[in-house]
Design a protein around this motif. Sequence first.
Motif, PDB file in Angstrom:
ATOM      1  N   ASP A  16      -7.504  -6.227   1.925  1.00  0.00           N
ATOM      2  CA  ASP A  16      -8.223  -5.800   0.731  1.00  0.00           C
ATOM      3  C   ASP A  16      -8.503  -4.202   0.845  1.00  0.00           C
ATOM      4  OD1 ASP A  16      -8.634  -8.300  -0.048  1.00  0.00           O
ATOM      5  OD2 ASP A  16     -10.397  -8.609   0.634  1.00  0.00           O
ATOM      6  N   LEU A  17      -8.587  -3.544   1.959  1.00  0.00           N
ATOM      7  CA  LEU A  17      -8.860  -2.575   2.196  1.00  0.00           C
ATOM      8  C   LEU A  17      -7.336  -1.550   1.815  1.00  0.00           C
ATOM      9  CD1 LEU A  17     -10.270   0.464   3.280  1.00  0.00           C
ATOM     10  CD2 LEU A  17      -9.497  -0.209   5.548  1.00  0.00           C
ATOM     11  N   ALA A  18      -6.157  -2.043   2.146  1.00  0.00           N
ATOM     12  CA  ALA A  18      -4.990  -1.378   2.093  1.00  0.00           C
ATOM     13  C   ALA A  18      -4.549  -1.553   0.497  1.00  0.00           C
ATOM     14  CB  ALA A  18      -3.817  -2.328   2.944  1.00  0.00           C
ATOM     15  N   LYS A  19      -5.026  -2.604  -0.043  1.00  0.00           N
ATOM     16  CA  LYS A  19      -4.804  -2.776  -1.504  1.00  0.00           C
ATOM     17  C   LYS A  19      -5.617  -1.664  -2.195  1.00  0.00           C
ATOM     18  CE  LYS A  19      -3.873  -7.706  -2.205  1.00  0.00           C
ATOM     19  NZ  LYS A  19      -4.437  -8.831  -2.663  1.00  0.00           N
ATOM     20  N   GLU A  20      -6.940  -1.568  -1.989  1.00  0.00           N
ATOM     21  CA  GLU A  20      -7.626  -0.514  -2.494  1.00  0.00           C
ATOM     22  C   GLU A  20      -7.213   0.819  -2.221  1.00  0.00           C
ATOM     23  OE1 GLU A  20     -11.790  -0.626  -1.052  1.00  0.00           O
ATOM     24  OE2 GLU A  20     -12.069  -2.710  -1.489  1.00  0.00           O
ATOM     25  N   GLN A  21      -6.608   1.440  -1.345  1.00  0.00           N
ATOM     26  CA  GLN A  21      -5.964   2.775  -0.800  1.00  0.00           C
ATOM     27  C   GLN A  21      -4.571   2.892  -1.273  1.00  0.00           C
ATOM     28  OE1 GLN A  21      -6.218   2.719   3.466  1.00  0.00           O
ATOM     29  NE2 GLN A  21      -8.281   3.441   3.529  1.00  0.00           N
ATOM     30  N   GLY A  22      -3.996   1.655  -1.847  1.00  0.00           N
ATOM     31  CA  GLY A  22      -2.641   1.798  -2.351  1.00  0.00           C
ATOM     32  C   GLY A  22      -1.550   1.826  -1.266  1.00  0.00           C
ATOM     33  N   SER A  23      -2.060   1.639  -0.048  1.00  0.00           N
ATOM     34  CA  SER A  23      -1.205   1.795   0.975  1.00  0.00           C
ATOM     35  C   SER A  23      -0.823   0.448   1.655  1.00  0.00           C
ATOM     36  CB  SER A  23      -2.042   2.608   2.193  1.00  0.00           C
ATOM     37  OG  SER A  23      -3.097   2.056   2.605  1.00  0.00           O
ATOM     38  N   LEU A  24      -0.754  -0.514   1.016  1.00  0.00           N
ATOM     39  CA  LEU A  24      -0.232  -1.997   1.574  1.00  0.00           C
ATOM     40  C   LEU A  24       1.060  -1.777   2.428  1.00  0.00           C
ATOM     41  CD1 LEU A  24      -1.076  -4.904   2.067  1.00  0.00           C
ATOM     42  CD2 LEU A  24      -0.346  -5.249  -0.067  1.00  0.00           C
ATOM     43  N   ASP A  25       2.071  -1.467   1.654  1.00  0.00           N
ATOM     44  CA  ASP A  25       3.349  -1.312   2.320  1.00  0.00           C
ATOM     45  C   ASP A  25       3.365  -0.433   3.744  1.00  0.00           C
ATOM     46  OD1 ASP A  25       4.310  -3.216   0.627  1.00  0.00           O
ATOM     47  OD2 ASP A  25       5.115  -1.667  -0.917  1.00  0.00           O
ATOM     48  N   ALA A  26       2.782   0.755   3.461  1.00  0.00           N
ATOM     49  CA  ALA A  26       2.561   1.484   4.509  1.00  0.00           C
ATOM     50  C   ALA A  26       1.846   1.041   5.648  1.00  0.00           C
ATOM     51  CB  ALA A  26       2.039   3.088   4.315  1.00  0.00           C
ATOM     52  N   ILE A  27       0.804   0.445   5.442  1.00  0.00           N
ATOM     53  CA  ILE A  27       0.168  -0.373   6.664  1.00  0.00           C
ATOM     54  C   ILE A  27       0.856  -1.342   7.068  1.00  0.00           C
ATOM     55  CG2 ILE A  27      -2.019  -1.755   7.231  1.00  0.00           C
ATOM     56  CD1 ILE A  27      -3.395   0.385   5.417  1.00  0.00           C
ATOM     57  N   LYS A  28       1.615  -2.261   6.509  1.00  0.00           N
ATOM     58  CA  LYS A  28       2.419  -3.221   6.965  1.00  0.00           C
ATOM     59  C   LYS A  28       3.515  -2.837   7.974  1.00  0.00           C
ATOM     60  CE  LYS A  28       5.728  -6.381   6.771  1.00  0.00           C
ATOM     61  NZ  LYS A  28       7.186  -6.413   7.314  1.00  0.00           N
ATOM     62  N   THR A  29       4.122  -1.619   7.416  1.00  0.00           N
ATOM     63  CA  THR A  29       5.070  -0.966   8.481  1.00  0.00           C
ATOM     64  C   THR A  29       4.506  -0.491   9.651  1.00  0.00           C
ATOM     65  OG1 THR A  29       6.203  -0.407   6.394  1.00  0.00           O
ATOM     66  CG2 THR A  29       6.766   1.027   8.577  1.00  0.00           C
ATOM     67  N   ASP A  30       3.247  -0.126   9.698  1.00  0.00           N
ATOM     68  CA  ASP A  30       2.774   0.335  10.911  1.00  0.00           C
ATOM     69  C   ASP A  30       2.137  -0.684  11.621  1.00  0.00           C
ATOM     70  OD1 ASP A  30       2.824   3.180  10.406  1.00  0.00           O
ATOM     71  OD2 ASP A  30       1.061   3.648   9.797  1.00  0.00           O
ATOM     72  N   MET A  31       1.884  -1.712  11.020  1.00  0.00           N
ATOM     73  CA  MET A  31       1.340  -2.946  11.780  1.00  0.00           C
ATOM     74  C   MET A  31       2.594  -3.534  12.495  1.00  0.00           C
ATOM     75  SD  MET A  31      -1.568  -4.546  12.360  1.00  0.00           S
ATOM     76  CE  MET A  31      -2.840  -4.221  11.125  1.00  0.00           C
ATOM     77  N   ASP A  32       3.685  -3.571  11.865  1.00  0.00           N
ATOM     78  CA  ASP A  32       4.940  -4.180  12.349  1.00  0.00           C
ATOM     79  C   ASP A  32       5.177  -3.356  13.804  1.00  0.00           C
ATOM     80  OD1 ASP A  32       5.903  -6.414  10.827  1.00  0.00           O
ATOM     81  OD2 ASP A  32       6.783  -4.928   9.464  1.00  0.00           O
ATOM     82  N   GLN A  33       5.079  -1.903  13.938  1.00  0.00           N
ATOM     83  CA  GLN A  33       5.171  -1.234  14.806  1.00  0.00           C
ATOM     84  C   GLN A  33       4.336  -1.527  15.827  1.00  0.00           C
ATOM     85  OE1 GLN A  33       4.960   3.192  13.826  1.00  0.00           O
ATOM     86  NE2 GLN A  33       4.510   3.678  15.968  1.00  0.00           N
ATOM     87  N   PHE A  34       3.098  -1.754  15.810  1.00  0.00           N
ATOM     88  CA  PHE A  34       1.946  -2.025  16.700  1.00  0.00           C
ATOM     89  C   PHE A  34       2.306  -3.149  17.166  1.00  0.00           C
ATOM     90  CE2 PHE A  34      -1.957  -4.325  17.489  1.00  0.00           C
ATOM     91  CZ  PHE A  34      -2.611  -3.559  18.361  1.00  0.00           C
ATOM     92  N   ILE A  35       2.762  -4.385  16.397  1.00  0.00           N
ATOM     93  CA  ILE A  35       3.145  -5.637  17.028  1.00  0.00           C
ATOM     94  C   ILE A  35       4.451  -5.486  17.949  1.00  0.00           C
ATOM     95  CG2 ILE A  35       4.322  -8.025  16.558  1.00  0.00           C
ATOM     96  CD1 ILE A  35       2.250  -7.876  13.913  1.00  0.00           C
ATOM     97  N   ASP A  36       5.295  -4.665  17.582  1.00  0.00           N
ATOM     98  CA  ASP A  36       6.440  -4.415  18.468  1.00  0.00           C
ATOM     99  C   ASP A  36       6.027  -3.635  20.059  1.00  0.00           C
ATOM    100  OD1 ASP A  36       8.141  -5.223  16.779  1.00  0.00           O
ATOM    101  OD2 ASP A  36       8.909  -3.428  15.886  1.00  0.00           O
TER     102      ASP A  36
END
Length: 181
Positions: A16-36
Amino acid sequence: MSVFKVASRYAKSLIDLAKEQGSLDAIKTDMDQFIDVLKANPELRAVLSNPIIKLDKKVNILEALFKDKINPAILSFFKIMIVKGRAEVIEAAAHEFIREYNEVKGIVKATVISAAPLSDTNLSELKATIANQINAQVLITNKVDQSLIGGFVITIGDKQYDASIAGKLNRLERYFEGQRG
């Protein structure tokens, strides 16, 4: 409350926060990096889930590793989880975020298990066929299981299509056993 429910609630709030900020795709990319990073460092996973390690130490470790490397919203999100005593759920929340992201974007994960590795061309064709059948974007992974003898097994969500030789032999065996009875 179960770990899954807690992780799901935290992931939903970050979506919800990522959608509000318009950064959903960027946060997803960073979350993939965090998981790696978590996958590559079992020590980090152990530190986060260890209740003996002080909360401020955990926050300091995450800041040292990820400050200026991932979206500040993610780092703040993880800090909140740590302060609330939910550090052991961070990894589950990260995975749940990816699952919810895929759901929001209409992305479906598929796994094809084959007796030998499939070529990139075969995987692309299979991916396109599945995408046309289910009318969704598909992320496909190929796993190898030589016990299939030949053919493949496709799993999409909770559905499975078995076109392997081993599967056909098993069905044939069950058929003949039913004929004898």
